[in-house]
Design a protein around this motif. Structure first.
Motif, short mmCIF file in Angstrom:
data_model
loop_
_atom_site.label_atom_id
_atom_site.label_comp_id
_atom_site.label_asym_id
_atom_site.label_seq_id
_atom_site.Cartn_x
_atom_site.Cartn_y
_atom_site.Cartn_z
N HIS A 143 -0.53 0.86 0.99
CA HIS A 143 0.77 1.00 0.32
C HIS A 143 1.41 2.32 0.73
N PHE A 144 2.60 2.57 0.25
CA PHE A 144 3.26 3.85 0.44
C PHE A 144 4.19 4.10 -0.73
N HIS A 145 4.59 5.36 -0.89
CA HIS A 145 5.54 5.74 -1.93
C HIS A 145 6.23 7.02 -1.51
N ARG A 146 7.30 7.37 -2.20
CA ARG A 146 8.11 8.53 -1.81
C ARG A 146 7.43 9.85 -2.12
N ASN A 147 6.46 9.89 -3.00
CA ASN A 147 5.86 11.14 -3.46
C ASN A 147 4.63 11.55 -2.67
N VAL A 148 4.42 12.86 -2.57
CA VAL A 148 3.21 13.39 -1.98
C VAL A 148 2.05 13.05 -2.91
N GLU A 149 0.89 12.79 -2.32
CA GLU A 149 -0.30 12.48 -3.12
C GLU A 149 -1.48 13.31 -2.63
N LEU A 150 -2.17 13.94 -3.56
CA LEU A 150 -3.47 14.56 -3.28
C LEU A 150 -4.50 13.62 -3.87
N TYR A 151 -5.46 13.20 -3.05
CA TYR A 151 -6.46 12.22 -3.46
C TYR A 151 -7.82 12.84 -3.17
N GLY A 152 -8.65 13.00 -4.18
CA GLY A 152 -9.94 13.64 -3.98
C GLY A 152 -11.08 12.81 -4.53
N VAL A 153 -12.25 13.01 -3.93
CA VAL A 153 -13.45 12.32 -4.36
C VAL A 153 -14.27 13.26 -5.24
N VAL A 154 -14.47 12.87 -6.48
CA VAL A 154 -15.31 13.63 -7.40
C VAL A 154 -16.76 13.28 -7.14
N HIS A 155 -17.04 11.99 -7.07
CA HIS A 155 -18.40 11.52 -6.79
C HIS A 155 -18.33 10.14 -6.15
N GLY A 156 -18.92 10.02 -4.97
CA GLY A 156 -18.96 8.72 -4.29
C GLY A 156 -18.55 8.83 -2.84
N ILE A 157 -18.30 7.69 -2.25
CA ILE A 157 -17.91 7.60 -0.84
C ILE A 157 -16.69 6.70 -0.76
N VAL A 158 -15.62 7.22 -0.12
CA VAL A 158 -14.36 6.48 -0.02
C VAL A 158 -13.86 6.56 1.42
N ALA A 159 -13.54 5.40 2.01
CA ALA A 159 -12.89 5.37 3.32
C ALA A 159 -11.39 5.42 3.07
#
Length: 164
Positions: free
Chosen positions: A33-49
């Motif tokens: 997906h996409f959106h107009r806003n900047v996003e910070l996405y972080g992993v607290v615990h786990g594995i994400v591609a």
């Protein structure tokens, strides 16, 4: 309505220029997906591609992806992962974009030790949310979002971010 169509509708409804939101939750991933806003996405615990504009990296505990405005992105998770994210509305970016019109945000903040500096600034915001037992919240004014955005930019700037 199937899950993807519900998520798409949710994206449309929450894509506005004054949006400033923080959430921490257990995720099973999210479609491209996409959106107009900047996003910070972080992993607290786990594995994400995480895929941003066609480039995929695998993030683990303490690693962060930064998605710029209108960049297509997705999150793939086998099972579940604890994640956090911020959406920072375009209205809070205007000063930065005016000063640095050619600058691009770094996509990948992979240095867990260095990211701890960034997390020191993020935790109080997420902590305030959790202590109030809320999943997410928005701020009506510009002071807190603008201040946090400036702090995050400053912290990322220490990494040699290419600001002219």
């Amino acid at each position: 309505m199937d899950k993807i169509n519900k998520e798409r509708q949710n994206e449309l409804e929450r894509d506005y220029d004054s949006r400033f939101i923080a959430e921490q939750y257990t995720s099973e991933g999210y479609f491209y997906h996409f959106h107009r806003n900047v996003e910070l996405y972080g992993v607290v615990h786990g594995i994400v591609a995480v895929t941003i504009a066609g480039e995929t990296r695998v993030l683990t505990d303490g690693q962060i992806a930064v998605i710029d405005c209108l960049e297509s992105h997705s999150y793939e998770i086998e099972g579940q992962a604890d994640i956090f994210y911020f959406h920072i509305g375009t209205q809070y970016l205007r000063e930065f974009r005016a000063l640095y019109p050619q600058s691009r945000l770094p996509h990948w903040l992979m240095d867990k030790e260095y990211n701890e500096l960034l997390m020191e600034r993020i935790r109080p915001v997420i902590g305030g949310m959790i202590s109030r037992r809320e999943r997410s919240w928005n701020w009506p004014g510009m002071e807190l979002p603008t201040r946090l955005w400036q702090t995050l930019l400053y912290t990322m700037g220490w990494r040699g971010w290419d600001i002219p």
